[in-house]
Design a protein around this motif. Structure first.
Motif, mmCIF file in Angstrom:
data_model
loop_
_atom_site.group_PDB
_atom_site.id
_atom_site.type_symbol
_atom_site.label_atom_id
_atom_site.label_comp_id
_atom_site.label_asym_id
_atom_site.label_seq_id
_atom_site.Cartn_x
_atom_site.Cartn_y
_atom_site.Cartn_z
ATOM 1 N N HIS A 197 0.869 -1.306 -0.047
ATOM 2 C CA HIS A 197 0.196 -0.033 0.229
ATOM 3 C C HIS A 197 0.786 1.310 0.040
ATOM 4 O O HIS A 197 0.330 2.235 -0.456
ATOM 5 C CB HIS A 197 -0.935 0.079 1.304
ATOM 6 C CG HIS A 197 -0.299 0.078 2.437
ATOM 7 N ND1 HIS A 197 0.499 -1.082 2.931
ATOM 8 C CD2 HIS A 197 -0.165 1.176 3.584
ATOM 9 C CE1 HIS A 197 1.064 -0.634 4.138
ATOM 10 N NE2 HIS A 197 0.781 0.669 4.484
ATOM 11 N N GLN A 198 2.169 1.105 0.303
ATOM 12 C CA GLN A 198 2.975 2.373 0.519
ATOM 13 C C GLN A 198 4.464 2.593 -0.421
ATOM 14 O O GLN A 198 4.816 3.431 -0.495
ATOM 15 C CB GLN A 198 3.240 2.686 1.983
ATOM 16 C CG GLN A 198 4.003 1.383 2.505
ATOM 17 C CD GLN A 198 4.667 1.852 3.709
ATOM 18 O OE1 GLN A 198 5.188 1.053 4.369
ATOM 19 N NE2 GLN A 198 4.166 2.896 4.604
ATOM 20 N N ALA A 199 4.635 1.221 -0.760
ATOM 21 C CA ALA A 199 5.637 1.050 -1.551
ATOM 22 C C ALA A 199 6.001 1.979 -2.664
ATOM 23 O O ALA A 199 7.161 2.565 -2.758
ATOM 24 C CB ALA A 199 5.984 -0.482 -2.250
ATOM 25 N N VAL A 200 5.129 2.170 -3.649
ATOM 26 C CA VAL A 200 5.346 3.091 -4.789
ATOM 27 C C VAL A 200 5.232 4.554 -4.530
ATOM 28 O O VAL A 200 6.125 5.188 -4.684
ATOM 29 C CB VAL A 200 4.227 2.863 -5.649
ATOM 30 C CG1 VAL A 200 4.104 4.004 -6.983
ATOM 31 C CG2 VAL A 200 4.198 1.488 -6.431
ATOM 32 N N ARG A 201 4.681 4.829 -3.349
ATOM 33 C CA ARG A 201 4.548 6.315 -2.896
ATOM 34 C C ARG A 201 5.992 6.549 -2.459
ATOM 35 O O ARG A 201 6.713 7.712 -2.655
ATOM 36 C CB ARG A 201 3.521 6.436 -2.107
ATOM 37 C CG ARG A 201 3.692 8.148 -1.501
ATOM 38 C CD ARG A 201 2.531 8.054 -0.441
ATOM 39 N NE ARG A 201 1.886 6.993 0.418
ATOM 40 C CZ ARG A 201 2.428 7.019 1.857
ATOM 41 N NH1 ARG A 201 3.083 7.949 2.202
ATOM 42 N NH2 ARG A 201 2.230 5.949 2.610
ATOM 43 N N THR A 229 4.276 -4.212 -9.475
ATOM 44 C CA THR A 229 3.799 -2.671 -9.548
ATOM 45 C C THR A 229 4.979 -1.781 -9.123
ATOM 46 O O THR A 229 4.817 -0.796 -9.651
ATOM 47 C CB THR A 229 2.718 -2.425 -8.276
ATOM 48 O OG1 THR A 229 1.704 -3.759 -8.644
ATOM 49 C CG2 THR A 229 2.210 -1.263 -8.170
ATOM 50 N N VAL A 230 5.572 -1.983 -8.214
ATOM 51 C CA VAL A 230 6.838 -0.972 -8.018
ATOM 52 C C VAL A 230 7.674 -1.040 -9.186
ATOM 53 O O VAL A 230 8.234 0.303 -9.686
ATOM 54 C CB VAL A 230 7.693 -1.541 -6.671
ATOM 55 C CG1 VAL A 230 8.817 -0.595 -6.507
ATOM 56 C CG2 VAL A 230 6.936 -1.493 -5.411
ATOM 57 N N ALA A 231 8.115 -2.119 -9.906
ATOM 58 C CA ALA A 231 9.000 -1.991 -10.931
ATOM 59 C C ALA A 231 8.305 -1.175 -12.124
ATOM 60 O O ALA A 231 9.452 -0.448 -12.851
ATOM 61 C CB ALA A 231 9.283 -3.427 -11.433
ATOM 62 N N ALA A 232 7.196 -0.969 -12.331
ATOM 63 C CA ALA A 232 6.584 -0.505 -13.363
ATOM 64 C C ALA A 232 6.407 1.017 -13.166
ATOM 65 O O ALA A 232 6.161 1.646 -14.024
ATOM 66 C CB ALA A 232 4.988 -1.030 -13.563
#
Length: 395
Positions: A197-201, A229-232
């Motif tokens: 829930h927070q990794a990309v942010r 999701t993070v990789a993209a």
């Protein structure tokens, strides 16, 4: 030549500083180093490093076997334990035995392992990484200054809980390493401390202020969708894999395009690294082994076409181990001693009085109760039963 038995020793590594990550710190800076000696009927002894508590259960798969049949014996060990599975301590035990087998194979050939494995060059590119989470900012700069003096142009910084602190420390390390490169490689390791829930942010927040080479273990090791999701969503590569214990654990991540740098745990042995490297090569991905005492997997890293860099965690070696290698020119320079180039001084090990502290309850092997469950990175960790998940939220 036949395998006849084994012996276990326990030495320590004295880091001279607190070591750990966001999950915990060994304040004493003294960690245990298990040593496994694999004996043969012709007097040669193979050396393996790493935890091996299940050796009494796995060793019968090797007893009376020819140690030169290393890859067949690796599969024999996996088959021997297939009913109970090959994760955790079992895989670590297999890794230590596998390392000792490769050491024996190269000693029989009277050459260093990097030559036995077909490497053309003894130099292994590396990056500096000191498990430095507990160091102050000034101590961090001083610590990485010694690596800059040895030609390193890349380094890893541990973080995940305080983003502003992490950015400050990443930039400080960048400035130290600029003596060797205008744009040093910066690796940022949060050790699975973020939730999906927070990794990309959080990753984007750091990337806005730092040019990252990769971000390591942003979510749980098995979270294919989270890694993808993070990789993209970010510019840096996503690195993961050090805690995976079999090719079956890697396939879903690689097939989904969820990882950009494929890592392996050095404590899982030589054959594991070689097989993961081949799998990664088939996906056009680089491989990078994580650091471990005496850097044994560096011999294998020198032999694969898709090796990127090897993590190097310290400039000294464990008590009682003499290692034929040099940390210089931004990497590891392997020597010509047969096998892994590790000599074990059993008398010195027996005489040392320090005890390792890696397994203390607060150590980095223990996942905090609220890891991955914080809504803000700076929210304080709490013990079970008292955690307040909304503390620290900015409205």
């Amino acid at each position: 030549m036949r395998i006849t038995g084994y012996r276990s020793l326990a030495t320590v590594h004295e880091w001279g500083r607190p070591v750990g990550d966001v999950n915990g710190v060994v304040a004493s800076g003294v960690t245990e180093v298990p040593v496994l000696l694999l004996e043969t009927d012709e007097g040669l002894t193979g050396v393996g490093l790493g935890s091996h508590p299940d050796v009494h259960r796995v060793f019968p798969a090797l007893e009376a076997q020819d140690p030169r049949a290393v890859t067949s014996l690796y599969d024999r060990m996996l088959s021997y334990v297939f009913k109970s599975g090959h994760g955790g301590h079992v895989f670590g035990t297999i890794g230590a035995l596998d390392m000792a087998l490769w050491d024996l194979k190269a000693k029989i050939a009277q050459e260093p392992l990097w030559r036995t494995l077909g490497a053309a060059d003894r130099f292994v590119p590396g990056y500096a990484s000191g498990l430095e989470y507990a160091l102050t900012d000034d101590e961090l700069v001083s610590f990485y200054g010694s690596w800059a003096e040895r030609g390193f142009s890349g380094a890893k910084v541990k973080g995940g809980l305080d983003i502003d602190r992490d950015v400050r420390r990443l930039n400080a390390v960048r400035d130290v390493l600029r003596v060797n490169s205008e744009r040093p490689a910066l690796m940022y390791d949060v050790n699975e401390s973020w939730g999906a829930h927070q990794a990309v942010r959080l990753a984007r927040s750091v990337e806005d202020r730092v040019d990252l080479t990769w971000i390591e273990e942003p979510v749980r090791r098995w979270d294919v969708a989270g890694h993808r999701t993070v990789a993209a969503a970010i510019r840096a590569a996503v690195a993961t894999g050090e805690n995976l214990t079999g090719l079956e654990h890697y396939r879903a991540l690689l097939d989904a395009g969820a990882v950009g740098v494929v890592q392996t745990g050095s404590v899982w042995g030589i054959t594991h690294f070689l097989r993961v490297s081949t799998l990664a090569y088939g996906h056009n991905l680089p491989v990078s082994p994580v650091g471990y005492n005496a850097n044994p997997v560096a011999h294998a890293a020198a032999s694969v076409p898709n090796h990127l860099v090897t993590e190097v965690q310290d400039l000294t070696f464990p008590v009682g181990l003499r290692v034929d290698q040099e940390i210089a020119d931004g990497g590891i320079v392997l020597g010509d001693a047969p096998g892994l180039g590790i000599e074990v001084d059993e008398a010195r090990i027996a005489a040392q009085a320090a005890s390792g502290q890696w397994s203390v309850p607060g150590g980095p092997h223990v996942r905090p109760v609220d890891a991955g469950l914080r809504l803000t990175p700076g929210a304080a960790a709490h013990t079970a039963g008292s955690r307040r998940p909304y503390e620290g939220i900015t409205k």
